[in-house]
Design an enzyme around this catalytic site. Structure first.
Site, PDB file in Angstrom:
ATOM      1  N   SER A 159      75.134-107.086  -8.337  1.00 12.70           N
ATOM      2  CA  SER A 159      74.291-107.095  -9.532  1.00 12.70           C
ATOM      3  C   SER A 159      73.561-108.439  -9.629  1.00 12.70           C
ATOM      4  O   SER A 159      72.905-108.848  -8.671  1.00 12.70           O
ATOM      5  CB  SER A 159      75.139-106.795 -10.771  1.00 12.70           C
ATOM      6  OG  SER A 159      74.355-106.401 -11.855  1.00 12.70           O
ATOM      7  N   ASP A 406      73.383 -95.393  -9.373  1.00 17.44           N
ATOM      8  CA  ASP A 406      73.285 -96.633 -10.136  1.00 17.44           C
ATOM      9  C   ASP A 406      71.896 -96.773 -10.764  1.00 17.44           C
ATOM     10  O   ASP A 406      70.894 -96.820 -10.047  1.00 17.44           O
ATOM     11  CB  ASP A 406      73.559 -97.819  -9.216  1.00 17.44           C
ATOM     12  CG  ASP A 406      73.572 -99.153  -9.938  1.00 17.44           C
ATOM     13  OD1 ASP A 406      73.573 -99.157 -11.179  1.00 17.44           O
ATOM     14  OD2 ASP A 406      73.589-100.184  -9.240  1.00 17.44           O
ATOM     15  N   HIS A 431      77.470 -98.537  -9.222  1.00 22.00           N
ATOM     16  CA  HIS A 431      77.123 -99.957  -9.210  1.00 22.00           C
ATOM     17  C   HIS A 431      78.025-100.731  -8.255  1.00 22.00           C
ATOM     18  O   HIS A 431      79.239-100.762  -8.419  1.00 22.00           O
ATOM     19  CB  HIS A 431      77.258-100.500 -10.632  1.00 22.00           C
ATOM     20  CG  HIS A 431      76.481-101.743 -10.899  1.00 22.00           C
ATOM     21  ND1 HIS A 431      75.156-101.906 -10.547  1.00 22.00           N
ATOM     22  CD2 HIS A 431      76.834-102.912 -11.501  1.00 22.00           C
ATOM     23  CE1 HIS A 431      74.729-103.097 -10.929  1.00 22.00           C
ATOM     24  NE2 HIS A 431      75.731-103.735 -11.501  1.00 22.00           N
TER      25      HIS A 431
END
Length: 471
Positions: A159, A406, A431
């Site tokens: 991320s 995601d 994710h």
């Protein structure tokens, strides 16, 4: 220093796994590194320092020879990322690597000014550039201390941490030989793309389970809107089991936002097994949510139970505490400061391309909020200038991995840009699923992706070792 022993969140880690999966229970030692407060100003802080936390294990390391796997910590307590990134230690066991998880400044226990860290002007040192310089200095000095000056360094991140890994390879290629950037939305956060994309993709996850599921969600939000327009706040309190009734349109706006974020988390964390990363999630939470949304005729009750089980009041309290602790990590919500300076998060829902109420977040709304809350003015386009945006073709040795479940994926790099800029698209992946430890329930796609990642990283390590030996 303290030593913590932990196992990763997976089922029967040694059975049914690929050949690279190795059962690992690493012993991480928690340490603190004396870090420079301001890397780019020689006057303002008088070369002051602060204690930056990091976790380290040499359990698998071939001392002085094996590579260094360095996790570029993101917006939270570094233990949360270490406990949910088991692939890194599995790979370390295979490739005899030293593993370091570094905590991002202003998060967890790495507070440059202690309790005053979130005041103005002290908080002004929370920037991407300062964080990258922290990691560059830490890597350089720890290599010297550990007798590892000729050990290749590979950075990992998920991320925002994945964004930082990309930036480390771009900014400090003399220090970092390669980067695995999992679920890194480096394009959307640089202001590239469509502001409708994020919540459109959240909706698509639920649509793929059952089209009637998204219709039910839309219907529930429509009922909530009708009640709020009649100012029937007591009905809303009863329907959602709220602690107290809402009393204004702003309260309803906040309720809509929290409900929308609950669906977002379920889409992000749609793993095929139960997890405890960002709250407690069952296996396949999107399917579970749709089953709840479709179980009866009372859509508001279904919405409440989907978002917060039996009491939305309890859910909202828990959710707010979770956000403050794990995402924002402090009462001042420093992630929001980063979204006010360099990182662009102007995502909005519209109830046309998505299933959520219209909730605009334009550049002007962002500017007004940031000016009022932090006394700063955003700089649109800065990340694109500073870290290349979509003009990445001259970079090298970066893996961009994304799961198709995601909602952050389409804000990142989805196609390979060259032979050394590899995009891996993971079918059925949520994710940064590939960073998690191996699990019996993993789809074949993520097992294959990890194998590709391991092979590429081994190649980078070999190339960098040759370069270092010939310099």
């Amino acid at each position: 220093s303290q030593v913590y022993l932990f196992g990763f969140d997976r089922l029967k880690c040694c059975s049914g796994m690929s050949s690279i999966a190795i059962c690992t229970d690493p012993q991480f030692t928690e340490k603190f590194f004396t870090q420079t407060l301001d890397h780019f100003n020689f006057n303002s802080m008088g070369n002051g320092t602060f204690n930056q936390r990091y976790l380290i294990t040499d359990q698998y390391w071939k001392k002085g020879y094996g590579p260094i796997f360095f996790y570029t910590g993101n917006e939270g307590n570094i233990w949360d990322f270490a406990l949910n990134s088991g692939f890194i230690t599995e790979l370390a066991a295979q490739q005899r690597a030293l593993v370091i998880f570094a905590e991002h400044r202003y998060y967890g226990e790495s507070l440059p000014f202690g309790n005053n860290s979130f005041s103005v002007p002290q908080v002004s040192l929370l920037t991407v550039e300062q964080a990258l310089a922290d990691y560059a200095v830490m890597i350089t000095e720890l290599k010297q201390q550990l007798g590892a000056t000729d050990c290749p360094v590979i950075v990992f991140g998920g991320s925002y941490g994945g964004m930082l890994s990309v930036y480390m390879r771009i900014k400090y290629p003399n220090i970092v030989a390669g980067a695995l950037a999992a679920s890194a939305p480096i394009l959307s956060t640089a202001g590239l793309g469509d502001s409708r994309q994020f919540f459109r993709d959240v909706t698509a996850d639920f649509e793929s389970v059952a089209p009637e599921c998204t219709n039910a969600v839309r219907g529930a939000f429509h009922q909530l809107k009708e009640l709020s327009e009649r100012q029937d706040y007591s009905h809303i309190q009863a329907a959602f089991a709220l602690c107290k009734p809402p009393s204004s349109p702003q309260d309803i706006h906040q309720l809509n936002g929290l409900l929308r974020n609950a669906f977002t988390l379920m889409a992000m964390l749609d793993y095929p097994y139960s997890t405890h990363f960002m709250g407690n999630m069952p296996a396949n939470p999107v399917k579970v949510a749709c089953k709840t949304m479709l179980r009866g005729l009372d859509l508001l009750v279904n919405l409440r139970d989907t978002a917060g089980k039996n009491s939305l009041c309890k859910f909202l309290i828990k959710y707010i505490l979770f956000i403050l602790k794990m995402i924002f990590n402090d009462p001042s919500a420093t992630v929001l400061l980063q979204a006010c300076t360099e990182i662009e998060l102007c995502y909005e829902s519209n109830n046309e391309t998505d299933m959520f109420p219209p909730m605009a977040f334009t550049k002007e709304i962002r500017r007004l909020y940031c000016s009022k809350r932090w006394a700063v003015v955003p700089r649109p386009g800065w990340l694109k200038i500073q870290f290349w945006g979509d003009a990445l073709s001259t970079a090298s040795n970066i893996i961009f991995s994304n799961g198709d479940l995601d909602p952050w994926a389409n804000g990142g790099v989805r196609r390979s840009l060259s032979s050394s800029l590899t995009a891996l698209n993971i079918s059925g992946g949520a994710h940064h699923l590939d960073l998690r430890g191996s699990n019996e329930a993993d789809p074949v796609s993520v097992v294959s992706a990890r194998k590709t990642e391991a092979d590429l990283i081994a190649q980078w390590v070999k190339m960098e070792r040759t370069r270092l030996q010939n310099k």
